[in-house]
Design an enzyme around this catalytic site. Sequence first.
Site, short mmCIF file in Angstrom:
data_model
loop_
_atom_site.label_atom_id
_atom_site.label_comp_id
_atom_site.label_asym_id
_atom_site.label_seq_id
_atom_site.Cartn_x
_atom_site.Cartn_y
_atom_site.Cartn_z
N MET A 229 40.38 41.06 39.56
CA MET A 229 41.04 41.34 40.83
C MET A 229 42.35 42.08 40.59
O MET A 229 43.13 41.71 39.71
CB MET A 229 41.31 40.03 41.57
CG MET A 229 42.06 40.19 42.87
SD MET A 229 41.14 41.21 44.05
CE MET A 229 42.46 41.80 45.09
N ASN B 17 45.32 42.34 41.91
CA ASN B 17 46.60 41.94 42.50
C ASN B 17 47.71 42.81 41.92
O ASN B 17 47.79 43.01 40.71
CB ASN B 17 46.89 40.47 42.17
CG ASN B 17 45.73 39.56 42.47
OD1 ASN B 17 45.29 39.46 43.59
ND2 ASN B 17 45.22 38.92 41.43
N HIS C 174 39.54 49.92 35.43
CA HIS C 174 39.22 49.87 36.86
C HIS C 174 40.34 49.20 37.64
O HIS C 174 40.78 49.71 38.68
CB HIS C 174 37.90 49.10 37.03
CG HIS C 174 37.45 48.92 38.44
ND1 HIS C 174 36.34 49.57 38.96
CD2 HIS C 174 37.93 48.16 39.47
CE1 HIS C 174 36.18 49.22 40.23
NE2 HIS C 174 37.13 48.36 40.55
N GLU C 175 40.80 48.06 37.14
CA GLU C 175 41.84 47.33 37.88
C GLU C 175 43.17 48.08 37.88
O GLU C 175 43.91 48.05 38.87
CB GLU C 175 42.02 45.92 37.31
CG GLU C 175 40.75 45.07 37.30
CD GLU C 175 40.05 45.01 38.64
OE1 GLU C 175 40.71 45.10 39.69
OE2 GLU C 175 38.81 44.89 38.65
N GLY D 233 34.52 39.64 38.99
CA GLY D 233 34.78 40.00 37.60
C GLY D 233 36.27 40.00 37.33
O GLY D 233 36.76 39.38 36.39
N HIS E 217 43.43 50.62 40.60
CA HIS E 217 43.76 50.05 41.91
C HIS E 217 45.26 49.96 42.15
O HIS E 217 45.70 49.86 43.30
CB HIS E 217 43.18 48.64 42.03
CG HIS E 217 41.75 48.59 42.43
ND1 HIS E 217 41.27 49.19 43.56
CD2 HIS E 217 40.68 47.96 41.85
CE1 HIS E 217 39.97 48.94 43.68
NE2 HIS E 217 39.59 48.20 42.65
#
EC number: 3.4.11.-
Length: 897
Positions: A299, A301, A333-334, A297, A337
């Site tokens: 990432m 990075n 969500h990303e 979906g 991270h």
Amino acid sequence: MSSVSSQSPDSKFRLPTNVRPQHYDLVVRTKLEEPTTFDGAVTVSLDVKEETKTIVLNSSKLKLGQATAWSSALNVEQLSSDTSFDEKEKRVTFSFPNAFPAGSQAKITIGFAGELTGSMTGYYRSSFVEEDKTKYYSLTQFEATDARSAFPCFDEPGLKSTFSITMVSKKDTVNLSNMPVTSEGVFSPNDHSDLKSIFSDLNEEWKVTKFDTTPVMSTYLVAYANGPFEYLESSAKMPLSGKTIPLRIYTTKDLIHQAQFALDVKAKVLPMYEQVFEVEYPLPKLDTLVANDFDAGAMENWGLITGRTSAFLLDPKKADIAAKKRVVVVQSHEVAHMWFGNVVTMAWWDYLYLNEGFATLMGEVIIEGTAFPEFKPNSEFISEHLNRALSLDAKLSSHPIEVPCPNAESIGQIFDGLSYSKAASVLRMLSHFVGEDKFLHGVSLYLKAHLYANSVTNDLWAGISQATGIDIIKFMDNWVKKIGFPVVTVTETTNGIKVRQDRFLETGLAEGKDNETIWSIPLAILTVDANGKPVIDRTAVLDTREKTFELDTTKPYKLNAGTNGVYRVLYEDSRLSKIAAEVAKPSSVFAVEDRMGLTFDALALSKAALMKLSSALNLIDALRNEQEYLVWDGISTNLSSLAAIWWEDGRILDLLNAFRISLFSPFVKKLGYEYSESDTPDISQLRTCAIEQCLSAKDQSVIDELRGRFAQYMKTGDDSVIPADLTRAIYRAAVAYGGRDEYNAVKAIFDKAPTPTARIAAMLAMCQSKDQKLIDETFNLILTGSRDQDIMYFFRGMSVNDVTKRQITKFFEKHYDELCRRFESTFMMRYLVEGTYGGLSTQKDLDETNAFFKDKDTSRYHMGLAQSLDSIRAKIAYIEHSSSDLRQYLQVWKQGN
């Protein structure tokens, strides 16, 4: 520093520990004209831990030059004397004439070249159409083990390094990477003399972009991209540092107008994370790149989030609620991270859930609940994640959240509902048990203790233990290290209740060695006080097989108040009847989350033959006056599942459809088909849910209305008759109940979709035809006209069409070898296996599936296959033990209506 990984360093699947990388100087040149290729060189600075003549790195699918190495002890360069490749483990070993002494510093330089393919892994190309011409751009996707296919590297999460990246590209393109640009200009032999030794053919057609050095980070988080990108920009003022962080979102010219909402979401949530974690955002910028071709979906990075169009793009004038929620969820969500995973990274892939479970909880519940409370994310979590997790974890073929991942095949298989949804569910349960403030304080302590380092599970528990004074390891250990979850059986006694825990399986209670685990279960017992107000005892914990608790059973009560616990609750029939009477009251003491949990529990327990299906349907029937969308969404999900199980029993299906229509058609009549800006998200979603459920149940009035709207669109070209929230339903009705003209019209939308939402709706709809010629055309489209990232939508659509449910299995088996080659390096084969076989429901299906896979190499998807086989077995058992009860219940219901 953190504890070490449970995986021993000398494992045959791990790199040797004789050297450790400290810094990479990476130069990459991109050629976007066909044949699309890349080449470059990498210099890795190393700490030599043990004397060695060999240096082993990860490498895959690359042409490598001879390595050059320098040692601080020898102060001389030497060429590699031998190079050997391990294709299976994707490693290369360079041997040198002279040993590198322990305690010295070394550098190794390796030239490399590779193809830019459409693999969606490593450094790959994505395509778009401009003025009827296919054009390309490039980007990276390295998680979990694909940095090695872009440049030789030490491709393990624990081997963190800093990275200085230089990109060489045609001067009319844009280069992106994790960090900001420090210099950029057209190639000049004088200014870039160092590059001439790497690329002999450089001239003024090329430009050179140098990026700032990254913090220490894992290889899977390195990112770069090259292409004709355009961007929108914004900024965020950070609460701790006081810095203003520039934010951009990039994509191609044709799509950039749909990117503003995702940029706004990022600007809103980024400062919230810094505030909550009490750790400054460590990078000087945060970009997002939206790609036409993307396997996952999105990432995370560091500094350059990437993802597919449906995760980040929407037309604000035509966006449905579901599309907006998806953008919010993915972007949030990303961003989570950036701290949880990027600042502190799991030591090895065994601990993937530390990244994904936490980002799911933070991004999709805690932060979203503050930034977008109108979406009620804590309540929606029950259907989106908790029930998904429990459904998957109720199989014998499930796996623990923390699971050994020795090799690449096993790593690829754990990006599943357990690493994401179950992990988030147990963390949410812990947060509610200890209190969210203390939980988040513990997380902050954990992050600060392991800044820029790697961690394992107990490191997180240590931080939360410090914040709460509770032994979190003891409380949580079995939740993450043991397979499965419990069902709590409640038996009423003279003075209260006796509760017992057993492992729950979708086919019943586990027995013997499968039922040895004892979990620490926060019972959260809801009772009512003298004034009839709900009171919750959050101290009650079941940490033995059985316990008794005193309470007044003459009044309403319920376990797992708020449905925060990761378990099912089984009541006696007499208590379930009283619960049904209570939920029917307008002033019920059971909150929305309780009513959702009761519904999901009842249907799951009936599937496991621990409760009559008729009792579960009685509970649903009692909720006819329910007004909350999320409760109806759960009911809709469960009734659709029943219809999918009894799809070949015409008598039961007709009765079940009548029951479904009786529940949902009143909302269609009340709410109609028109959407207003004044509608709350709940009203809009309830309208959509009711219409879609009636369509699935073959309500003729709804079918006629939806078909009529599409007919008007076909006649006039005016899509205003198709509300964004009904796009899927209208396209589906048009194809399912139409013919060639409707199919062609939807196919035209698929070919030139105005939005990602419309394209996905068109793909799903094209699979709903009952005409075999059109079905065959769709199958052909899967092979020749579908982007790799989109094939799963076609499989999903075919698997829910009764005419094609078994045809898709034959198609998969016929083209198995071709599909394996097509998706050899992505997660897709697992998705296809699950989507193809998980919906089947007979012994013949089970036998044929076992026979097909008997001689296949299933190493890349064996978990998904085992789970699909378990699903078939559970459906067979469900049909056998509940058909008579279901038929009788529905017949009695029909006679009474």
